[in-house]
Scaffold this motif. Structure first.
Motif, PDB file in Angstrom:
ATOM      1  N   VAL A   1      -8.962   8.631   0.896  1.00  0.00           N
ATOM      2  CA  VAL A   1      -8.189   8.570  -0.340  1.00  0.00           C
ATOM      3  C   VAL A   1      -7.836   9.996  -0.738  1.00  0.00           C
ATOM      4  O   VAL A   1      -8.677  10.900  -0.683  1.00  0.00           O
ATOM      5  CB  VAL A   1      -9.011   7.910  -1.462  1.00  0.00           C
ATOM      6  CG1 VAL A   1      -8.302   8.029  -2.812  1.00  0.00           C
ATOM      7  CG2 VAL A   1      -9.290   6.453  -1.131  1.00  0.00           C
ATOM      8  N   HIS A   2      -6.568  10.200  -1.157  1.00  0.00           N
ATOM      9  CA  HIS A   2      -6.169  11.493  -1.712  1.00  0.00           C
ATOM     10  C   HIS A   2      -6.540  11.474  -3.191  1.00  0.00           C
ATOM     11  O   HIS A   2      -5.950  10.744  -3.978  1.00  0.00           O
ATOM     12  CB  HIS A   2      -4.674  11.743  -1.534  1.00  0.00           C
ATOM     13  CG  HIS A   2      -4.296  13.170  -1.735  1.00  0.00           C
ATOM     14  ND1 HIS A   2      -4.458  13.809  -2.945  1.00  0.00           N
ATOM     15  CD2 HIS A   2      -3.797  14.085  -0.878  1.00  0.00           C
ATOM     16  CE1 HIS A   2      -4.063  15.060  -2.826  1.00  0.00           C
ATOM     17  NE2 HIS A   2      -3.652  15.253  -1.575  1.00  0.00           N
TER      18      HIS A   2
ATOM     19  N   THR B   1      -7.747  15.014 -14.019  1.00  0.00           N
ATOM     20  CA  THR B   1      -9.010  15.117 -13.291  1.00  0.00           C
ATOM     21  C   THR B   1      -8.897  14.285 -12.025  1.00  0.00           C
ATOM     22  O   THR B   1      -8.517  13.119 -12.087  1.00  0.00           O
ATOM     23  CB  THR B   1     -10.176  14.611 -14.162  1.00  0.00           C
ATOM     24  OG1 THR B   1     -10.162  15.331 -15.399  1.00  0.00           O
ATOM     25  CG2 THR B   1     -11.505  14.826 -13.457  1.00  0.00           C
ATOM     26  N   PRO B   2      -9.196  14.871 -10.849  1.00  0.00           N
ATOM     27  CA  PRO B   2      -9.056  14.129  -9.596  1.00  0.00           C
ATOM     28  C   PRO B   2      -9.866  12.836  -9.579  1.00  0.00           C
ATOM     29  O   PRO B   2     -10.894  12.715 -10.240  1.00  0.00           O
ATOM     30  CB  PRO B   2      -9.575  15.111  -8.542  1.00  0.00           C
ATOM     31  CG  PRO B   2      -9.404  16.453  -9.154  1.00  0.00           C
ATOM     32  CD  PRO B   2      -9.634  16.251 -10.625  1.00  0.00           C
ATOM     33  N   TYR B   3      -9.389  11.888  -8.785  1.00  0.00           N
ATOM     34  CA  TYR B   3     -10.065  10.598  -8.620  1.00  0.00           C
ATOM     35  C   TYR B   3     -11.487  10.824  -8.105  1.00  0.00           C
ATOM     36  O   TYR B   3     -11.732  11.686  -7.272  1.00  0.00           O
ATOM     37  CB  TYR B   3      -9.267   9.742  -7.632  1.00  0.00           C
ATOM     38  CG  TYR B   3      -9.762   8.333  -7.483  1.00  0.00           C
ATOM     39  CD1 TYR B   3      -9.602   7.414  -8.514  1.00  0.00           C
ATOM     40  CD2 TYR B   3     -10.367   7.904  -6.315  1.00  0.00           C
ATOM     41  CE1 TYR B   3     -10.031   6.113  -8.388  1.00  0.00           C
ATOM     42  CE2 TYR B   3     -10.805   6.594  -6.166  1.00  0.00           C
ATOM     43  CZ  TYR B   3     -10.641   5.702  -7.206  1.00  0.00           C
ATOM     44  OH  TYR B   3     -11.076   4.411  -7.080  1.00  0.00           O
TER      45      TYR B   3
ATOM     46  N   LEU C   1       0.130  16.387   0.350  1.00  0.00           N
ATOM     47  CA  LEU C   1       0.770  15.085   0.152  1.00  0.00           C
ATOM     48  C   LEU C   1       1.839  14.820   1.204  1.00  0.00           C
ATOM     49  O   LEU C   1       2.140  13.678   1.509  1.00  0.00           O
ATOM     50  CB  LEU C   1       1.367  14.971  -1.246  1.00  0.00           C
ATOM     51  CG  LEU C   1       0.362  14.812  -2.375  1.00  0.00           C
ATOM     52  CD1 LEU C   1       1.057  14.871  -3.718  1.00  0.00           C
ATOM     53  CD2 LEU C   1      -0.407  13.520  -2.231  1.00  0.00           C
ATOM     54  N   GLY C   2       2.439  15.872   1.742  1.00  0.00           N
ATOM     55  CA  GLY C   2       3.471  15.702   2.764  1.00  0.00           C
ATOM     56  C   GLY C   2       4.606  14.845   2.252  1.00  0.00           C
ATOM     57  O   GLY C   2       5.032  14.940   1.103  1.00  0.00           O
ATOM     58  N   HIS C   3       5.088  13.949   3.101  1.00  0.00           N
ATOM     59  CA  HIS C   3       6.215  13.083   2.752  1.00  0.00           C
ATOM     60  C   HIS C   3       5.772  11.837   1.979  1.00  0.00           C
ATOM     61  O   HIS C   3       6.588  11.018   1.610  1.00  0.00           O
ATOM     62  CB  HIS C   3       6.940  12.659   4.030  1.00  0.00           C
ATOM     63  CG  HIS C   3       6.113  11.763   4.899  1.00  0.00           C
ATOM     64  ND1 HIS C   3       5.116  12.255   5.714  1.00  0.00           N
ATOM     65  CD2 HIS C   3       6.121  10.425   5.054  1.00  0.00           C
ATOM     66  CE1 HIS C   3       4.542  11.227   6.345  1.00  0.00           C
ATOM     67  NE2 HIS C   3       5.134  10.121   5.964  1.00  0.00           N
ATOM     68  N   LEU C   4       4.489  11.701   1.725  1.00  0.00           N
ATOM     69  CA  LEU C   4       3.970  10.481   1.111  1.00  0.00           C
ATOM     70  C   LEU C   4       4.278  10.351  -0.380  1.00  0.00           C
ATOM     71  O   LEU C   4       4.281   9.258  -0.919  1.00  0.00           O
ATOM     72  CB  LEU C   4       2.456  10.396   1.319  1.00  0.00           C
ATOM     73  CG  LEU C   4       1.999  10.320   2.769  1.00  0.00           C
ATOM     74  CD1 LEU C   4       0.483  10.399   2.840  1.00  0.00           C
ATOM     75  CD2 LEU C   4       2.499   9.029   3.408  1.00  0.00           C
ATOM     76  N   ALA C   5       4.494  11.476  -1.035  1.00  0.00           N
ATOM     77  CA  ALA C   5       4.707  11.437  -2.479  1.00  0.00           C
ATOM     78  C   ALA C   5       5.548  12.642  -2.880  1.00  0.00           C
ATOM     79  O   ALA C   5       5.591  13.637  -2.162  1.00  0.00           O
ATOM     80  CB  ALA C   5       3.368  11.468  -3.212  1.00  0.00           C
TER      81      ALA C   5
ATOM     82  N   ARG D   1      -3.711   6.814  -3.534  1.00  0.00           N
ATOM     83  CA  ARG D   1      -3.093   7.090  -2.233  1.00  0.00           C
ATOM     84  C   ARG D   1      -4.165   6.976  -1.159  1.00  0.00           C
ATOM     85  O   ARG D   1      -5.183   7.647  -1.214  1.00  0.00           O
ATOM     86  CB  ARG D   1      -2.493   8.498  -2.234  1.00  0.00           C
ATOM     87  CG  ARG D   1      -1.876   8.916  -0.932  1.00  0.00           C
ATOM     88  CD  ARG D   1      -0.495   8.395  -0.693  1.00  0.00           C
ATOM     89  NE  ARG D   1       0.377   8.679  -1.810  1.00  0.00           N
ATOM     90  CZ  ARG D   1       1.487   7.991  -2.072  1.00  0.00           C
ATOM     91  NH1 ARG D   1       1.869   7.013  -1.281  1.00  0.00           N
ATOM     92  NH2 ARG D   1       2.227   8.274  -3.112  1.00  0.00           N
ATOM     93  N   PHE D   2      -3.934   6.104  -0.170  1.00  0.00           N
ATOM     94  CA  PHE D   2      -4.917   5.787   0.864  1.00  0.00           C
ATOM     95  C   PHE D   2      -4.260   5.917   2.231  1.00  0.00           C
ATOM     96  O   PHE D   2      -3.141   5.454   2.432  1.00  0.00           O
ATOM     97  CB  PHE D   2      -5.403   4.349   0.637  1.00  0.00           C
ATOM     98  CG  PHE D   2      -6.244   3.790   1.727  1.00  0.00           C
ATOM     99  CD1 PHE D   2      -7.533   4.240   1.928  1.00  0.00           C
ATOM    100  CD2 PHE D   2      -5.751   2.802   2.555  1.00  0.00           C
ATOM    101  CE1 PHE D   2      -8.309   3.712   2.941  1.00  0.00           C
ATOM    102  CE2 PHE D   2      -6.519   2.265   3.569  1.00  0.00           C
ATOM    103  CZ  PHE D   2      -7.812   2.724   3.755  1.00  0.00           C
ATOM    104  N   ASN D   3      -4.947   6.553   3.172  1.00  0.00           N
ATOM    105  CA  ASN D   3      -4.455   6.665   4.537  1.00  0.00           C
ATOM    106  C   ASN D   3      -5.219   5.654   5.395  1.00  0.00           C
ATOM    107  O   ASN D   3      -6.412   5.829   5.658  1.00  0.00           O
ATOM    108  CB  ASN D   3      -4.670   8.081   5.074  1.00  0.00           C
ATOM    109  CG  ASN D   3      -4.097   8.272   6.456  1.00  0.00           C
ATOM    110  OD1 ASN D   3      -4.071   7.352   7.268  1.00  0.00           O
ATOM    111  ND2 ASN D   3      -3.656   9.479   6.735  1.00  0.00           N
TER     112      ASN D   3
END
Length: 168
Positions: A31-32, A81-83, A66-70, A23-25
């Motif tokens: 990156v999330h 494990t986080p990215y 994450l909001g509305h993104l996912a 996930r990239f803004n």
């Protein structure tokens, strides 16, 4: 290959998370690190062997921001494990957890610096391919390696907007 790993994390969890997309803004170039929508757990992941008093659901954690993104996500930290992150609780100054970031084939490179934290922690990070690839090691008794852009304490957190990219 994009993979994040934990080794003997709290509850003796050993696991890896394979990232097929992230996930990239594009407005912030962040990156999330905890959006597991396009991630899969490794085949050899071990489940948590004990629960912690402060997490009666076996270390399940809600992924923030994450909001509305996912869709809403709840993950078991260590198994997930986080990215661009490593967790390890195997021994003082250990480097047993290894993670790989690979942005080749995109117009982006990693801008974030990294740090290791935790109890008797150790860690390393090596940039290659014009900063499109980063190999991370980390751990300790218990320790981790994470982006310096990570807000707050990374211990037992599922990830957030924490990896800064740049255009090549």
């Amino acid at each position: 290959p994009n993979v994040s790993r934990s080794f003997r994390w709290k509850g003796n969890v050993t696991g890896e998370t394979h990232w097929h997309k992230i996930r990239f803004n594009p407005d912030t170039l962040m990156v999330h690190t905890g959006d597991y929508t396009f991630a899969k757990l490794g085949a050899q992941n071990s489940p948590r062997q004990r629960l912690r008093d402060d997490h009666d659901r076996g270390m399940n954690a809600h992924v923030p921001d994450l909001g509305h993104l996912a869709p809403p996500q709840t993950v078991n930290v260590g198994e997930h494990t986080p990215y661009a992150t490593c967790f390890d609780c195997s021994a003082p100054s250990s480097h047993r957890a290894v993670s790989l970031v690979d942005l080749r084939g995109t117009p982006f490179a990693v801008q974030s610096e990294f740090k290791h934290e935790g109890y008797v922690s150790a860690g390393s990070w090596a940039f290659s391919h014009n900063n499109q690839c980063v190999t991370l090691t980390g751990g300790g008794y218990c320790g981790w390696t994470v982006s310096r852009d990570y807000p707050g304490y990374a211990d037992d957190q599922p990830g957030t907007w924490a990896l800064r990219l740049k255009f090549m």
